[in-house]
Scaffold this motif. Structure first.
Motif, short mmCIF file in Angstrom:
data_model
loop_
_atom_site.label_atom_id
_atom_site.label_comp_id
_atom_site.label_asym_id
_atom_site.label_seq_id
_atom_site.Cartn_x
_atom_site.Cartn_y
_atom_site.Cartn_z
N ALA A 66 61.94 53.45 34.49
CA ALA A 66 62.17 54.40 35.58
C ALA A 66 63.66 54.60 35.84
N ASP A 67 64.40 53.50 35.86
CA ASP A 67 65.85 53.59 36.09
C ASP A 67 66.52 54.46 35.03
N LYS A 68 66.12 54.27 33.77
CA LYS A 68 66.73 55.04 32.69
C LYS A 68 66.26 56.49 32.69
N TRP A 69 64.99 56.71 33.09
CA TRP A 69 64.48 58.08 33.18
C TRP A 69 65.22 58.85 34.26
N LEU A 70 65.43 58.22 35.40
CA LEU A 70 66.16 58.86 36.49
C LEU A 70 67.60 59.16 36.08
N ALA A 71 68.22 58.20 35.40
CA ALA A 71 69.60 58.41 34.93
C ALA A 71 69.66 59.58 33.95
N LYS A 72 68.66 59.67 33.09
CA LYS A 72 68.63 60.77 32.11
C LYS A 72 68.51 62.11 32.81
N GLN A 73 67.64 62.19 33.85
CA GLN A 73 67.50 63.44 34.59
C GLN A 73 68.80 63.82 35.28
N ALA A 74 69.45 62.82 35.87
CA ALA A 74 70.71 63.08 36.58
C ALA A 74 71.79 63.57 35.61
N GLU A 75 71.84 62.94 34.45
CA GLU A 75 72.86 63.29 33.47
C GLU A 75 72.62 64.67 32.86
N SER A 76 71.37 65.09 32.82
CA SER A 76 71.06 66.39 32.22
C SER A 76 71.62 67.54 33.04
N GLY A 77 71.76 67.34 34.35
CA GLY A 77 72.26 68.39 35.22
C GLY A 77 71.26 69.51 35.47
N PHE A 78 70.00 69.32 35.05
CA PHE A 78 69.03 70.40 35.21
C PHE A 78 68.67 70.61 36.68
N PHE A 79 68.52 69.50 37.43
CA PHE A 79 68.10 69.62 38.82
C PHE A 79 69.30 69.61 39.75
N ALA A 80 69.23 70.44 40.78
CA ALA A 80 70.27 70.48 41.80
C ALA A 80 70.05 69.33 42.78
N GLY A 81 71.00 69.10 43.67
CA GLY A 81 70.87 68.07 44.69
C GLY A 81 70.92 66.67 44.10
N ASP A 82 70.60 65.69 44.92
CA ASP A 82 70.62 64.29 44.47
C ASP A 82 69.23 63.89 44.02
N PHE A 83 68.86 64.36 42.85
CA PHE A 83 67.51 64.13 42.31
C PHE A 83 67.19 62.64 42.24
N ARG A 84 68.12 61.88 41.70
CA ARG A 84 67.86 60.46 41.47
C ARG A 84 67.61 59.72 42.77
N ALA A 85 68.45 59.92 43.79
CA ALA A 85 68.31 59.21 45.06
C ALA A 85 67.06 59.64 45.80
N ASN A 86 66.77 60.95 45.81
CA ASN A 86 65.63 61.43 46.57
C ASN A 86 64.30 61.01 45.97
N VAL A 87 64.19 61.05 44.65
CA VAL A 87 62.96 60.61 44.00
C VAL A 87 62.76 59.11 44.20
N SER A 88 63.83 58.34 44.07
CA SER A 88 63.74 56.89 44.28
C SER A 88 63.29 56.58 45.70
N THR A 89 63.81 57.31 46.68
CA THR A 89 63.42 57.09 48.07
C THR A 89 61.97 57.47 48.29
N ALA A 90 61.55 58.61 47.75
CA ALA A 90 60.16 59.05 47.92
C ALA A 90 59.18 58.03 47.38
#
Length: 458
Positions: free
Chosen positions: A378-402
């Motif tokens: 999960a940590d690496k998947w979130l990092a990959k999404q963040a690095e891709s720049g596809f999603f706006a906002g703080d995708f990694r932090a918000n998904v982790s919190t949810a």
């Protein structure tokens, strides 16, 4: 059911010799004998923690997956060419179809035919698959899997699959609901992302007046109640204990959520098509201002050329919403579960398969569309999404919190809430009936289903 057979050479397994020597050859199935099985009295001598059938190191592994998990099975075959695998595709129990349970019951009657590994979209399948004189699901934490491996799952991820203190399945991915929104549209229209359900309703009504044709959500899927009523803390699906169930659609949270949905449906800003239909994609591509829903919408809808195909940097995953004055809560939509059959003649290969598809980066990080349940992946998947720049906002932090905010007042009974909702509510909403007016009928349908499945209603 579609079958894909991958024949490979075989190899010895580290437990096979000891297991064959220790286990007998008979075990009662439901209404029939299971060839090659041992009696339950031998469970204490089994390295797996349950009485297993006679093990065969070269026995082919039969795996059931839905179409979305086909890449997981294919990745395993590619990484393990020495393991013989037959892959069969089925609907995964989607929308509470009950196909997994129905097929297993037929095999129980026949006394043969069970698959070795099954993927199900329904986390509540553990409630029935773990029960009976000869249950389908193998216990996984009594010696079968190393505890260190099981401890690698995100805290709470295996709770839906834990029955009377025993783990009967492994989560594929986590599916907390987030508040998806199009950041570019929000900025263009001059809107602020809501943080409460009250603000969400007010924004929806404003969108209806100022930008007709745009939507802020959908109720067209069988899991709509898991987005809105679970996320809205409505106590309509409460498992009190193994034999007792409770549902209360008169609760203020249920009433308020139903009233809000009615208002937004009347305003025309909630879609009634399933997000997986061509009609939804055709009508709403570029028109989705907001869409409360599971985190796996990331790959299933937004970053998907065959669906909404959002432009990079436009869509963001916001935090779950809250009722005014309360803490936010997330619902949970599926996430999916892997089960191992007690009847498997190649438990060694089944163990290897489950470890791969739940934790190996070659699937869970490189290919998986949703947030892995295994923490390191999960940590690496979130990092990959963040690095891709596809999603706006703080995708990694918000998904982790949810993922830490899933409301614990919604249970996992021996029946599908999705199936009840789809049969009782969805067609009547589509016909224009009020959800507030439908709540008593929904409650009655839930209670009837609970009683059919052996629950006492509290």
């Amino acid at each position: 059911m579609t079958t894909h057979t991958r024949e490979r050479s075989t190899r010895p397994t580290r437990r096979a010799v000891a297991t064959v020597a220790a286990l007998g050859v008979s075990m009662l199935a439901l209404g029939a004998c299971t060839p090659g099985a041992s009696t339950d009295s031998e469970a204490a001598d089994s390295p797996y923690g349950f009485a297993a059938v006679e093990q065969q190191a070269d026995a082919p592994l039969t795996v059931w997956v839905d179409a979305s998990r086909q890449p997981a099975a294919d990745a395993f075959v590619k990484a393990n060419p020495d393991v013989p695998v037959t892959i069969e595709t089925y609907d995964g129990g989607a929308d509470g179809s009950g196909s997994f349970q129905t097929k297993v019951q037929a095999f129980d009657q026949a006394g043969s035919g069970w698959p070795d590994v099954v993927f199900s979209t329904q986390n509540n399948d553990a409630a029935w698959a773990s029960q009976g004189d000869d249950p389908f699901a193998a216990p996984l934490d009594k010696g079968y899997f190393e505890q260190s491996f099981l401890d690698g799952f995100t805290e709470g991820a295996l709770a839906p699959l834990t029955v009377d203190g025993t783990v009967y399945g492994l989560r594929n991915d986590l599916a907390p609901t987030v508040t998806w929104y199009d950041e570019s549209l929000m900025e263009r229209f001059g809107y602020t992302v809501p943080t409460t359900w009250e603000e969400y309703q007010a924004l929806g009504e404003k969108v209806a007046a100022e930008h007709p044709g745009y939507i802020v959500g959908t109720v067209g899927d069988a899991f709509a109640e898991e987005i809105y009523f679970w996320g809205g803390k409505a106590p309509v699906n409460t498992v009190v204990d193994s034999g007792t169930f409770s549902t209360d659609t008169s609760d203020p949270h249920a009433q308020d959520m139903a009233a809000m949905i009615d208002e937004l449906l009347d305003a025309g800003v909630l879609a009634q098509e399933s997000v997986f239909t061509p009609e939804f994609v055709q009508k709403y591509t570029g028109k989705v201002l907001m869409l409360p829903g599971p985190v796996w919408y990331s790959g299933a809808l937004f970053d998907n050329p065959d669906s909404l195909a959002a432009e990079p940097g436009t869509v963001a995953a916001g935090l779950p919403l809250a009722w005014e004055g309360e803490e936010p809560a997330a619902g949970n939509v599926g996430g999916g579960t892997w089960f191992v059959s007690r009847h498997s003649a190649n438990l060694e290969a089944a163990e290897k398969f489950l470890e791969f598809v739940t934790s190996d980066e070659r699937y869970q990080v490189d290919l998986a569309p949703g947030l892995p349940a295994y923490e390191a992946a999960a940590d690496k998947w979130l990092a990959k999404q963040a690095e891709s720049g596809f999603f706006a906002g703080d995708f990694r932090a918000n998904v982790s919190t949810a993922a830490t905010q899933i409301w614990d007042g919604w249970g996992y009974p021996r029946f599908s809430q999705e199936a009840v909702w789809a049969k009782t509510v969805t067609p009547r909403l589509a016909a224009g009936e009020s959800l507030v007016d439908l709540l008593p009928q929904w409650q009655e349908a839930i209670e009837n289903e609970a009683q059919v499945n052996g629950y006492t209603i509290k």
